[in-house]
Design a protein around this motif. Structure first.
Motif, PDB file in Angstrom:
ATOM      1  N   GLN A 128      -5.984  10.776   7.308  1.00 58.43           N
ATOM      2  CA  GLN A 128      -4.785  11.370   7.871  1.00 58.43           C
ATOM      3  C   GLN A 128      -3.747  11.515   6.777  1.00 58.43           C
ATOM      4  OE1 GLN A 128      -4.240  12.328  11.198  1.00 58.43           O
ATOM      5  NE2 GLN A 128      -2.358  13.233  10.399  1.00 58.43           N
ATOM      6  N   PRO A 129      -3.209  12.711   6.550  1.00 58.18           N
ATOM      7  CA  PRO A 129      -2.172  12.864   5.519  1.00 58.18           C
ATOM      8  C   PRO A 129      -0.962  11.992   5.835  1.00 58.18           C
ATOM      9  CG  PRO A 129      -3.024  15.002   6.191  1.00 58.18           C
ATOM     10  CD  PRO A 129      -3.575  13.995   7.155  1.00 58.18           C
ATOM     11  N   VAL A 130      -0.314  11.511   4.776  1.00 60.00           N
ATOM     12  CA  VAL A 130       0.870  10.671   4.939  1.00 60.00           C
ATOM     13  C   VAL A 130       1.987  11.224   4.087  1.00 60.00           C
ATOM     14  CG1 VAL A 130      -0.421   8.567   5.490  1.00 60.00           C
ATOM     15  CG2 VAL A 130       0.094   9.114   3.110  1.00 60.00           C
ATOM     16  N   PRO A 174       0.797  -1.234   0.000  1.00 59.74           N
ATOM     17  CA  PRO A 174       0.000   0.000   0.000  1.00 59.74           C
ATOM     18  C   PRO A 174       0.823   1.276   0.000  1.00 59.74           C
ATOM     19  CG  PRO A 174       0.080  -0.940   2.197  1.00 59.74           C
ATOM     20  CD  PRO A 174       0.773  -1.926   1.288  1.00 59.74           C
ATOM     21  N   GLY A 175       2.170   1.137   0.123  1.00 62.62           N
ATOM     22  CA  GLY A 175       3.001   2.330   0.168  1.00 62.62           C
ATOM     23  C   GLY A 175       2.859   3.029   1.508  1.00 62.62           C
ATOM     24  N   PRO A 176       2.927   4.366   1.511  1.00 61.89           N
ATOM     25  CA  PRO A 176       2.824   5.087   2.785  1.00 61.89           C
ATOM     26  C   PRO A 176       1.400   5.119   3.347  1.00 61.89           C
ATOM     27  CG  PRO A 176       2.990   6.635   0.961  1.00 61.89           C
ATOM     28  CD  PRO A 176       3.193   5.255   0.382  1.00 61.89           C
ATOM     29  N   ARG A 177       0.429   4.740   2.532  1.00 60.52           N
ATOM     30  CA  ARG A 177      -0.961   4.778   2.991  1.00 60.52           C
ATOM     31  C   ARG A 177      -1.276   3.580   3.883  1.00 60.52           C
ATOM     32  NH1 ARG A 177      -3.885   4.764  -2.727  1.00 60.52           N
ATOM     33  NH2 ARG A 177      -2.378   3.062  -2.936  1.00 60.52           N
ATOM     34  N   PRO A 178      -2.189   3.749   4.845  1.00 59.75           N
ATOM     35  CA  PRO A 178      -2.698   2.576   5.561  1.00 59.75           C
ATOM     36  C   PRO A 178      -3.349   1.615   4.562  1.00 59.75           C
ATOM     37  CG  PRO A 178      -3.353   4.593   6.680  1.00 59.75           C
ATOM     38  CD  PRO A 178      -2.761   4.998   5.368  1.00 59.75           C
ATOM     39  N   ARG A 179      -3.236   0.323   4.825  1.00 63.42           N
ATOM     40  CA  ARG A 179      -3.727  -0.666   3.862  1.00 63.42           C
ATOM     41  C   ARG A 179      -5.225  -0.493   3.583  1.00 63.42           C
ATOM     42  NH1 ARG A 179      -0.851  -4.209   5.359  1.00 63.42           N
ATOM     43  NH2 ARG A 179       0.524  -4.583   3.581  1.00 63.42           N
TER      44      ARG A 179
END
Length: 331
Positions: A327-329, A240-245
């Motif tokens: 939430q920004p990541v 998912p990268g920096p995002r929460p799954r």
């Protein structure tokens, strides 16, 4: 930004806006006040989102701003505007974002089809295993071409459309599994390769390509797009990268729905070509030209409008105000 301090400073205005929204009738002064508070709340929402503030505060403000916008506008935007946005922005952006996954699905399928066809053409034992000489000759001389003209064009188009839509839907529905899409592509490539190998073995290669290309160019591309979207959703689960799954799956899932809806129309067009153009009496070059034109138009549509849309930050997702607050990541 200190979220608690920001909310403490502006909560009175937000509460006042909410109270005005609950009123069925507003005086002139109250209506003016509603517009002013709406503008301020929209500014506050932008500040909270850009500074990475509390998601709960952003969600509350987002709902409040959306309600106020609806109240001020009187009603939601006309349906035709949503349709225009879908056609000119959402669908092209979704197509552009899955372009490399689409290319991968196409390459895999074509390799399987080509390898299967070459195997059949070069190995008489494989050819013989596909049926008796009589059965194979009947397929080559009548069944293959007769398939496209056995039923009335309209009925055949509808049947082809539903069949292809079902294949694309499988890629969309089961894409997250990770294994279904490669299996479906393998089966599709195998079927195409078997048909090509049989026709070429009996000297009917030109007939095969003359019948398969007019509609197959757009039809197979649509399947590849659906497969690419399904694979992209699976990859969002894996990486998912920096995002929460959960956020990654939600965002890619909504984009996947956009792809699925758009492909309904594209597959309908390929069904029309298959029903009316493929079995027509037009010269082979004309039939293939029509298919190439349909594919070229689709690729240009996704390439030009899709690139423009993604440069503006579009992803094929719903409007920003319709999304949940996140939430920004970083990254």
């Amino acid at each position: 930004m200190d979220a608690e301090a920001f909310a403490a400073v502006h909560s009175d205005e937000w509460d006042e806006l909410e109270q005005l929204l609950r009123r069925r009738q507003l005086s002139g002064a109250q209506a003016d006040r509603l517009v002013l508070l709406y503008q301020r709340a929209a500014t506050h929402l932008s500040q909270v989102r850009s500074s990475g503030g509390d998601p709960a505060v952003a969600a509350h403000l987002s709902r409040l701003v959306a309600r106020a916008r609806t109240r001020i506008a009187g009603a939601r935007e006309p349906a035709w505007r949503d349709l225009v946005r879908f056609v000119t922005t959402s669908f092209p952006a979704a197509l552009w974002r899955v372009r490399w996954w689409t290319a991968g699905a196409a390459a895999f399928t074509l390799v399987v089809a080509a390898a299967t066809a070459v195997w059949i053409v070069r190995d008489p034992a494989v050819l013989a295993s596909l049926g008796t000489p009589e059965e194979l000759r009947q397929y080559v001389e009548s069944d293959f071409a007769g398939y496209y003209s056995a039923d009335p064009a309209a009925a055949f188009s509808a049947r082809v459309w539903t069949n292809n839509a079902w294949i694309a839907a499988q890629c969309v529905i089961f894409g997250i599994s990770g294994f279904w899409v490669p299996w479906a592509l393998f089966q599709n490539g195998l079927n195409v390769g078997v048909a090509a190998g049989l026709m070429i073995s009996y000297g009917q290669g030109p007939l095969f390509f003359g019948l398969i290309l007019p509609h197959g160019l757009l039809e197979l591309t649509s399947v590849f797009v659906a497969a690419g979207a399904g694979l992209k959703l699976f990859w969002a689960l894996v990486d998912p990268g920096p995002r929460p799954r959960t956020r990654a799956l939600a965002e890619e899932g909504r984009g996947l729905v956009t792809v699925a809806l758009g492909l309904v129309v594209v597959l309908a067009l390929s069904g029309v070509v298959e029903g009316f153009v493929t079995p027509s009496g037009l010269p082979t070059w004309a039939r293939i030209g029509i298919g190439a034109l349909a594919l070229g138009s689709f690729l240009a549509y996704g390439g030009v409008l899709g690139r423009r849309a993604t440069r503006r930050g579009e992803t094929g997702d719903v409007r920003e105000e319709q999304r949940e607050a996140v939430q920004p990541v970083a990254g």
